[in-house]
Design an enzyme around this catalytic site. Structure first.
Site, mmCIF file in Angstrom:
data_model
loop_
_atom_site.group_PDB
_atom_site.id
_atom_site.type_symbol
_atom_site.label_atom_id
_atom_site.label_comp_id
_atom_site.label_asym_id
_atom_site.label_seq_id
_atom_site.Cartn_x
_atom_site.Cartn_y
_atom_site.Cartn_z
ATOM 1 N N SER A 1 0.835 -1.200 0.000
ATOM 2 C CA SER A 1 0.000 0.000 0.000
ATOM 3 C C SER A 1 0.874 1.256 0.000
ATOM 4 O O SER A 1 1.659 1.447 -0.932
ATOM 5 C CB SER A 1 -0.963 -0.063 1.188
ATOM 6 O OG SER A 1 -2.017 0.867 1.048
ATOM 7 N N ASP B 1 -9.979 -5.734 -2.998
ATOM 8 C CA ASP B 1 -9.330 -4.701 -2.177
ATOM 9 C C ASP B 1 -10.237 -3.471 -2.140
ATOM 10 O O ASP B 1 -10.598 -2.919 -3.182
ATOM 11 C CB ASP B 1 -7.981 -4.361 -2.814
ATOM 12 C CG ASP B 1 -7.126 -3.449 -1.957
ATOM 13 O OD1 ASP B 1 -7.656 -2.482 -1.381
ATOM 14 O OD2 ASP B 1 -5.907 -3.717 -1.880
ATOM 15 N N HIS C 1 -7.337 -6.084 1.183
ATOM 16 C CA HIS C 1 -6.156 -5.254 1.458
ATOM 17 C C HIS C 1 -5.417 -5.698 2.720
ATOM 18 O O HIS C 1 -4.453 -5.063 3.128
ATOM 19 C CB HIS C 1 -6.614 -3.795 1.616
ATOM 20 C CG HIS C 1 -5.536 -2.765 1.395
ATOM 21 N ND1 HIS C 1 -4.914 -2.582 0.182
ATOM 22 C CD2 HIS C 1 -4.973 -1.844 2.227
ATOM 23 C CE1 HIS C 1 -4.020 -1.606 0.266
ATOM 24 N NE2 HIS C 1 -4.028 -1.135 1.509
#
Lengths: 279, 279
Positions: free
Chosen positions: A145, A224, A257
């Site tokens: 990320s 995600d 995620h």
């Protein structure tokens, strides 16, 4: 440097160290996994950059990386995600200030004194690691990320510094998405050109024809929750295609995620790095 | 039952469910990992009992069990460690009350209304799991520390209920160590005989000659900070020898009481259970 945690793990040692960082002007912590091979030989080092809100703890406790690092004889170093401490500027949201350093060097007050995570991760931390542990100068970089953004940008800005690169669900174009726009406006000011120096897609667009082009492995979950708003992997595909940069982008149905996604694929990333780092 | 988390993981699904427990008279949560094989076939179930202070989260986020459960086609169920909620009695210390149910049925006020973790784990939870998921009635049980005590005691008290058993750093003789003495005095009263019904070493001492004797696998770190005071694996060795119960007790130099120890060996435990559960 002081060791504040040490746990036997897969035949090696998962440790946490603290030190006074001159780059960041505060005390910092980082995790380091020393595989069994490091007892007798210099091992290459994979640097892992974590995402928003994380400390040095998230990756070392949740990703299950140690098994693979032990198999491949790779040291894994996981720094914190920003400068820390009462004297370090902070902000209300989770996406700015402490826990959200974005792996850049801030130019704007009040951030510019402490928020220099690029220089910390690229220079100060490897110097410490290579002096203290049985580490070679073969370095790989990966992250998740915001940390995936960090891995891509540190690789692209520092040709020759890393031998391998990968990312999980990276922010590939921070100048085009809300997380990046907010952070860059604070850390770098409103000058849009300044942001392009810290944006992987923009850096790819200006990549010299003869620049180093490492094989790039990126994994992205299709479930995600940040995919369409913050991550936008299609922009990385376009930028790599336009600049002739190799990219293996894998989209995984159903994956989100979380660290469950990272844990499911970290073994393949360690193998990807180990192949280059031991070459 | 309501699903409150679901994450793709190693081709299967790590979920967290909540339900109103009639045994415990409160709402409870448990983690369940459904391996890819559960999409098409009934899979056996490994019950994992966590240690003091844990919830259903610790094991599912830190142990790395999912990789091995996916390899072996085993469902893994991880309940919370006690009844929970504002209406449930609690105590000041971390080793009594919420987070410290000790996997027994309390007989003393104010604990006896809610603290019935034995019946919850042995009866209510498997009934829910076997009705809701693609689970067979082949059950294994394992756990860590207080949960290792739980695994041993639930196996010994319920012949035929489990096909496989193992433990990490278990409390093997709670009536002889501080954690167990404190908890048993509260939950069971000062009657020493009552405690013997919830003490693995005492149960082994009264094991019938023809009782079920499953292969017992126990791992113990030699750098475990609770080894000499709370765990005392030599008492389990003596009790197994005296009662003719099989035991493989492995002592691991350098390993402590943390999840880094569990993560390093959970793969071997899943293999141990899978061999029996698929037989």
């Amino acid at each position: 440097m002081e060791k504040i945690e040490s746990h036997a793990c897969f035949g090696g040692s998962q440790e946490v160290w603290t030190h006074a960082s001159h780059t960041l002007a505060c005390d910092m912590r980082f995790g380091v996994y020393l595989p069994p091979q490091a007892a007798t030989a210099r091992c290459p080092v994979l640097y892992w950059l974590s995402g928003l809100t994380c400390t040095e703890q998230n990756f070392i406790t949740k990703a299950g990386v140690q098994r693979y690092a032990a198999e491949h004889g790779v040291i894994v170093v996981a720094p914190d995600t920003s400068p820390r401490g009462a004297e370090v500027p902070d902000a209300e949201g989770y996406d700015l200030g402490q826990g959200a350093g974005f792996y850049l060097n801030a130019t704007q007050a009040p951030w510019s004194t402490h928020y220099r995570m690029h220089d910390y991760v690229v220079d100060e931390l490897p110097a410490l690691v290579e002096a203290r542990f049985n580490a070679s100068t073969a370095r790989g970089i990966s992250g998740h990320s915001m940390g995936g953004h960090g891995a891509l940008v540190l690789y692209l800005r520092n040709p020759g510094r890393y031998r391998s690169v990968s990312a999980f669900a990276p922010i590939v174009a921070p100048t085009q998405v809300p997380w990046g726009k907010k952070a860059f406006a604070a850390y770098l000011g409103e000058d849009r050109d300044a942001g392009r120096d810290w944006d992987a897609c923009a850096l790819l667009a200006s990549l010299a024809p003869d620049a180093q082009r490492l094989p790039l492995l990126v994994d992205q979950g299709e479930a995600d929750e940040f995919l369409a708003t913050q991550l936008r992997p299609e922009l990385l595909e376009q930028a790599c295609r336009a600049s002739g940069h190799p990219l293996v982008l894998r989209r995984h149905a159903g994956y989100d995620h979380s660290y469950y996604f990272i844990a499911s694929l970290i073994g393949e990333h360690v193998a990807h790095h180990a192949a280059a780092l031991h070459a």
